[in-house]
Write a protein that holds these residues in place. Structure first.
Motif, PDB file in Angstrom:
ATOM      1  N   ARG A  15       0.343  -4.415   0.788  1.00  0.00           N
ATOM      2  CA  ARG A  15      -0.039  -4.501  -0.602  1.00  0.00           C
ATOM      3  C   ARG A  15      -1.138  -5.297  -0.708  1.00  0.00           C
ATOM      4  O   ARG A  15      -2.174  -4.885  -1.886  1.00  0.00           O
ATOM      5  N   ILE A  18      -4.016  -2.787  -0.155  1.00  0.00           N
ATOM      6  CA  ILE A  18      -4.193  -2.247  -1.321  1.00  0.00           C
ATOM      7  C   ILE A  18      -5.192  -2.869  -2.262  1.00  0.00           C
ATOM      8  O   ILE A  18      -5.906  -2.249  -3.054  1.00  0.00           O
ATOM      9  N   SER A  22      -8.608  -1.702  -3.685  1.00  0.00           N
ATOM     10  CA  SER A  22      -8.928  -1.171  -5.137  1.00  0.00           C
ATOM     11  C   SER A  22      -9.999  -1.818  -5.585  1.00  0.00           C
ATOM     12  O   SER A  22     -10.628  -1.033  -6.405  1.00  0.00           O
ATOM     13  N   LYS A 202       5.930   5.356  -0.413  1.00  0.00           N
ATOM     14  CA  LYS A 202       4.705   5.747  -1.240  1.00  0.00           C
ATOM     15  C   LYS A 202       3.706   4.589  -1.461  1.00  0.00           C
ATOM     16  O   LYS A 202       2.588   4.771  -1.533  1.00  0.00           O
ATOM     17  N   GLU A 203       4.116   3.442  -0.833  1.00  0.00           N
ATOM     18  CA  GLU A 203       3.269   2.356  -0.494  1.00  0.00           C
ATOM     19  C   GLU A 203       2.181   2.746   0.448  1.00  0.00           C
ATOM     20  O   GLU A 203       0.952   2.729   0.386  1.00  0.00           O
ATOM     21  N   GLN A 205       1.380   5.858   1.170  1.00  0.00           N
ATOM     22  CA  GLN A 205       0.574   6.941   0.600  1.00  0.00           C
ATOM     23  C   GLN A 205      -0.835   6.473  -0.179  1.00  0.00           C
ATOM     24  O   GLN A 205      -1.649   6.857  -0.221  1.00  0.00           O
ATOM     25  N   VAL A 206      -0.345   5.263  -1.109  1.00  0.00           N
ATOM     26  CA  VAL A 206      -1.538   4.585  -1.781  1.00  0.00           C
ATOM     27  C   VAL A 206      -2.462   4.100  -0.881  1.00  0.00           C
ATOM     28  O   VAL A 206      -3.876   4.100  -1.045  1.00  0.00           O
ATOM     29  N   SER A 209      -4.645   6.809   0.579  1.00  0.00           N
ATOM     30  CA  SER A 209      -5.553   7.425  -0.499  1.00  0.00           C
ATOM     31  C   SER A 209      -6.748   6.363  -0.833  1.00  0.00           C
ATOM     32  O   SER A 209      -7.846   7.058  -1.197  1.00  0.00           O
TER      33      SER A 209
END
Length: 233
Positions: A15, A18, A22, A202-203, A205-206, A209
């Protein structure tokens, strides 16, 4: 309790990565909306990469390797030394050396980018190490029950191996024999043993990406300054 704290830190690492990526992605988006631009402006934007977020993501990879154990000691040592090199250079004058593109530009002009223990070389190898992590994440997203030795060997083959000489390749082949199982790796990544696999996927995958465009940007900088073909022994 220790198992819970360790795995929670690992997931927080995902996280945190991410969050860091981001922020960098928002910078790219902001830059891309500025108009009109000249060719020179476009080159400057391409060469822009805030150093601290980059090092933060690399440090999170380092923490993850620590949790796997001593099997990836060669990769861990390489990442650690390169992070330290860039941090030291940044701290020598943060007002100037806050941007990785600027650092590479300076070394290229001084004709030291490809020599010795340059910051440019550290940047190249850290980017390539993140490439391995990205490839492995992509494999895990597809199948959490992969054969780890085979998966890492395949990831290594098309990321780091083309740039490694005989000595480095030999060290990695030995490390491949000591990797944890995919089940153990997934357990490290989960918040706890009850966490649903789909949530973890899902984490990842983020993160994937965000990593893809981030690393593509890094490689454009490498290509722009002619340091993308550097090889090890």
């Amino acid at each position: 309790m220790k198992r819970m704290r360790d795995s929670d830190a690992a997931t927080s690492g995902i996280r945190s990565a991410i969050e860091e990526l981001s922020g960098v992605a928002l910078t790219y988006k902001s830059d891309s909306t500025a108009s009109p631009v000249t060719d020179e402006d476009d080159d400057l934007r391409t060469a822009h990469l805030p150093l601290k977020p980059f090092l933060s993501v690399c440090s999170l990879l380092l923490q993850f390797l620590d949790k796997i154990g001593p099997t990836m000691a060669v990769l861990r040592q390489d990442i650690h030394q390169n992070i330290q090199r860039l941090e030291k250079f940044h701290d020598s004058d943060p007002s100037i050396y806050w941007d990785m593109g600027m650092i590479v530009s300076v070394e290229v002009k001084e004709e030291v980018a490809k020599k010795g223990h340059s910051c440019s070389k550290a940047f190249v190898w850290l980017t390539r190490s993140l490439d391995v992590a990205l490839a492995l994440l992509q494999s895990l997203v597809k199948n959490l029950d992969i054969n780890m030795e085979q998966a890492v060997e395949e990831c290594y083959a098309f990321t780091l191996k083309p740039w490694h000489g005989w000595i480095s390749s030999t060290a990695y082949r030995i490390a491949l024999k000591l990797l944890p199982t995919s089940h153990s790796l997934v357990s490290i990544l989960k918040v706890d043993e009850e966490q649903d696999d789909d949530v973890l996927r899902k984490e990842m995958q983020v993160l994937v990406s965000l990593l893809v465009p981030f690393l593509e940007h890094n490689k454009r900088i490498m290509s722009m300054y002619g340091i993308d073909k550097l090889k090890a022994t």
